[in-house]
Motif scaffolding. Structure first.
Motif, PDB file in Angstrom:
ATOM      1  N   TRP A  52      65.457  26.675  30.646  1.00  9.40           N
ATOM      2  CA  TRP A  52      65.083  25.927  29.441  1.00  9.40           C
ATOM      3  C   TRP A  52      65.916  24.657  29.303  1.00  9.40           C
ATOM      4  CZ3 TRP A  52      65.419  31.192  29.828  1.00  9.40           C
ATOM      5  CH2 TRP A  52      64.201  31.869  29.699  1.00  9.40           C
ATOM      6  N   ALA A  53      67.131  24.658  29.848  1.00 11.78           N
ATOM      7  CA  ALA A  53      67.971  23.462  29.781  1.00 11.78           C
ATOM      8  C   ALA A  53      67.494  22.387  30.753  1.00 11.78           C
ATOM      9  CB  ALA A  53      69.426  23.828  30.087  1.00 11.78           C
ATOM     10  N   VAL A  54      67.003  22.801  31.929  1.00 10.95           N
ATOM     11  CA  VAL A  54      66.533  21.856  32.944  1.00 10.95           C
ATOM     12  C   VAL A  54      65.016  21.668  32.849  1.00 10.95           C
ATOM     13  CG1 VAL A  54      66.602  21.337  35.428  1.00 10.95           C
ATOM     14  CG2 VAL A  54      68.463  22.584  34.397  1.00 10.95           C
ATOM     15  N   HIS A  55      64.361  22.402  31.994  1.00  9.90           N
ATOM     16  CA  HIS A  55      62.926  22.298  31.704  1.00  9.90           C
ATOM     17  C   HIS A  55      62.043  22.685  32.891  1.00  9.90           C
ATOM     18  CE1 HIS A  55      64.021  20.461  27.944  1.00  9.90           C
ATOM     19  NE2 HIS A  55      64.706  19.526  28.590  1.00  9.90           N
ATOM     20  N   PHE A  56      62.282  23.863  33.449  1.00 11.07           N
ATOM     21  CA  PHE A  56      61.366  24.347  34.475  1.00 11.07           C
ATOM     22  C   PHE A  56      60.851  25.748  34.148  1.00 11.07           C
ATOM     23  CE2 PHE A  56      65.573  25.522  36.134  1.00 11.07           C
ATOM     24  CZ  PHE A  56      65.400  26.839  36.527  1.00 11.07           C
ATOM     25  N   SER A  57      60.974  26.161  32.905  1.00  9.12           N
ATOM     26  CA  SER A  57      60.547  27.517  32.543  1.00  9.12           C
ATOM     27  C   SER A  57      59.023  27.684  32.618  1.00  9.12           C
ATOM     28  CB  SER A  57      61.044  27.870  31.148  1.00  9.12           C
ATOM     29  OG  SER A  57      60.509  26.985  30.191  1.00  9.12           O
ATOM     30  N   ARG A  58      58.277  26.629  32.340  1.00  8.20           N
ATOM     31  CA  ARG A  58      56.804  26.742  32.383  1.00  8.20           C
ATOM     32  C   ARG A  58      56.233  26.504  33.773  1.00  8.20           C
ATOM     33  NH1 ARG A  58      55.218  23.734  26.765  1.00  8.20           N
ATOM     34  NH2 ARG A  58      55.956  25.418  25.412  1.00  8.20           N
ATOM     35  N   THR A  59      56.878  25.659  34.544  1.00  7.42           N
ATOM     36  CA  THR A  59      56.333  25.323  35.857  1.00  7.42           C
ATOM     37  C   THR A  59      56.732  26.328  36.938  1.00  7.42           C
ATOM     38  OG1 THR A  59      58.220  23.888  36.322  1.00  7.42           O
ATOM     39  CG2 THR A  59      56.266  22.851  35.361  1.00  7.42           C
ATOM     40  N   ASN A  60      57.840  27.031  36.749  1.00  4.66           N
ATOM     41  CA  ASN A  60      58.332  27.991  37.747  1.00  4.66           C
ATOM     42  C   ASN A  60      58.689  29.314  37.073  1.00  4.66           C
ATOM     43  OD1 ASN A  60      58.285  26.372  40.113  1.00  4.66           O
ATOM     44  ND2 ASN A  60      60.042  25.253  39.315  1.00  4.66           N
ATOM     45  N   PRO A  61      57.696  30.129  36.725  1.00  7.64           N
ATOM     46  CA  PRO A  61      58.023  31.388  36.036  1.00  7.64           C
ATOM     47  C   PRO A  61      58.809  32.376  36.896  1.00  7.64           C
ATOM     48  CG  PRO A  61      55.677  31.287  36.566  1.00  7.64           C
ATOM     49  CD  PRO A  61      56.263  29.961  36.920  1.00  7.64           C
ATOM     50  N   ASN A  62      58.587  32.378  38.213  1.00  6.76           N
ATOM     51  CA  ASN A  62      59.347  33.291  39.070  1.00  6.76           C
ATOM     52  C   ASN A  62      60.820  32.912  39.124  1.00  6.76           C
ATOM     53  OD1 ASN A  62      57.020  34.706  39.634  1.00  6.76           O
ATOM     54  ND2 ASN A  62      56.640  33.612  41.544  1.00  6.76           N
ATOM     55  N   LEU A  63      61.101  31.630  39.252  1.00  5.85           N
ATOM     56  CA  LEU A  63      62.491  31.171  39.264  1.00  5.85           C
ATOM     57  C   LEU A  63      63.128  31.352  37.893  1.00  5.85           C
ATOM     58  CD1 LEU A  63      64.658  29.955  41.058  1.00  5.85           C
ATOM     59  CD2 LEU A  63      63.898  27.697  40.323  1.00  5.85           C
ATOM     60  N   THR A  64      62.342  31.213  36.836  1.00  7.73           N
ATOM     61  CA  THR A  64      62.853  31.453  35.491  1.00  7.73           C
ATOM     62  C   THR A  64      63.306  32.897  35.348  1.00  7.73           C
ATOM     63  OG1 THR A  64      61.414  29.752  34.555  1.00  7.73           O
ATOM     64  CG2 THR A  64      62.254  31.415  33.042  1.00  7.73           C
ATOM     65  N   ALA A  65      62.498  33.831  35.794  1.00  3.98           N
ATOM     66  CA  ALA A  65      62.865  35.247  35.709  1.00  3.98           C
ATOM     67  C   ALA A  65      64.086  35.547  36.581  1.00  3.98           C
ATOM     68  CB  ALA A  65      61.687  36.118  36.133  1.00  3.98           C
ATOM     69  N   THR A  66      64.130  34.965  37.763  1.00  2.00           N
ATOM     70  CA  THR A  66      65.265  35.170  38.655  1.00  2.00           C
ATOM     71  C   THR A  66      66.556  34.675  38.026  1.00  2.00           C
ATOM     72  OG1 THR A  66      63.862  35.008  40.603  1.00  2.00           O
ATOM     73  CG2 THR A  66      66.203  34.627  40.930  1.00  2.00           C
ATOM     74  N   ASN A  67      66.526  33.454  37.512  1.00  2.00           N
ATOM     75  CA  ASN A  67      67.729  32.892  36.900  1.00  2.00           C
ATOM     76  C   ASN A  67      68.144  33.672  35.652  1.00  2.00           C
ATOM     77  OD1 ASN A  67      67.793  30.981  38.873  1.00  2.00           O
ATOM     78  ND2 ASN A  67      67.851  29.235  37.495  1.00  2.00           N
ATOM     79  N   LEU A  68      67.185  34.081  34.865  1.00  2.00           N
ATOM     80  CA  LEU A  68      67.501  34.829  33.646  1.00  2.00           C
ATOM     81  C   LEU A  68      68.152  36.170  33.975  1.00  2.00           C
ATOM     82  CD1 LEU A  68      67.332  35.053  30.553  1.00  2.00           C
ATOM     83  CD2 LEU A  68      65.087  36.085  30.857  1.00  2.00           C
ATOM     84  N   ILE A  69      67.560  36.924  34.869  1.00  2.14           N
ATOM     85  CA  ILE A  69      68.080  38.260  35.194  1.00  2.14           C
ATOM     86  C   ILE A  69      69.423  38.172  35.916  1.00  2.14           C
ATOM     87  CG2 ILE A  69      67.645  40.321  36.577  1.00  2.14           C
ATOM     88  CD1 ILE A  69      64.626  39.845  35.948  1.00  2.14           C
ATOM     89  N   LEU A  70      69.501  37.326  36.939  1.00  6.47           N
ATOM     90  CA  LEU A  70      70.758  37.217  37.666  1.00  6.47           C
ATOM     91  C   LEU A  70      71.852  36.557  36.831  1.00  6.47           C
ATOM     92  CD1 LEU A  70      69.605  36.298  41.269  1.00  6.47           C
ATOM     93  CD2 LEU A  70      70.240  38.505  40.341  1.00  6.47           C
TER      94      LEU A  70
END
Length: 145
Positions: A52-70
């Motif tokens: 959400w800080a770099v603004h890629f939560s909507r365009t890359n949902p898989n990377l968003t989940a990865t970054n959030l969980i890890l």
């Protein structure tokens, strides 16, 4: 009834210099591990909110989940290292592969056309810090000060 005075412990002797030196070294090590844990906690929190800080939560949902969980996992490890460095130090080695995964995850989790420079820089810097804090916390011989 007569009362006798009893000693409350062993006789007092001067402190053992080798024991004192070992205690100081252990305290310094625990402080270093606790400091690395605190910084890992902050890096984990950043990694968790970076989509959400770099603004890629909507365009890359898989990377968003990865970054959030890890990121939350690294934050929990960092919090544990901060609270109990002597007990969590054996588990801190897990931050080393997590840091490496943060570095390679933009290219392996997402499609190549969805990766921007901001995503790569954010994950590379965060991964490098997590990797370094993991090495410091595991007390790698070349990371000692």
């Amino acid at each position: 009834m007569s009362y006798q005075l009893q000693s409350t412990g062993p006789p007092r002797h001067p402190p053992d210099p080798t024991r004192t030196r070992a205690l100081r070294e252990q305290t310094a090590t625990n402080r270093r591990v606790a400091a690395a844990g605190t910084l890992a906690l902050l890096a984990g929190i950043y990694a968790a909110i970076s989509p959400w800080a770099v603004h890629f939560s909507r365009t890359n949902p898989n990377l968003t989940a990865t970054n959030l969980i890890l990121g939350l996992g690294v934050a929990v490890l960092g919090f544990g290292l901060h609270l109990a460095p002597e007990r969590m130090r054996q588990l801190s080695w897990t931050m080393v592969p997590l840091g490496m995964w943060f570095i390679v995850s933009p290219s392996s989790v997402t499609a190549a056309y969805n990766v921007t420079a901001g995503i790569v820089w954010s994950n590379s810097c965060t991964g490098s810090m997590v990797f370094l804090f993991g090495l410091i916390a595991t007390h790698a011989p070349w990371a000692e000060s």
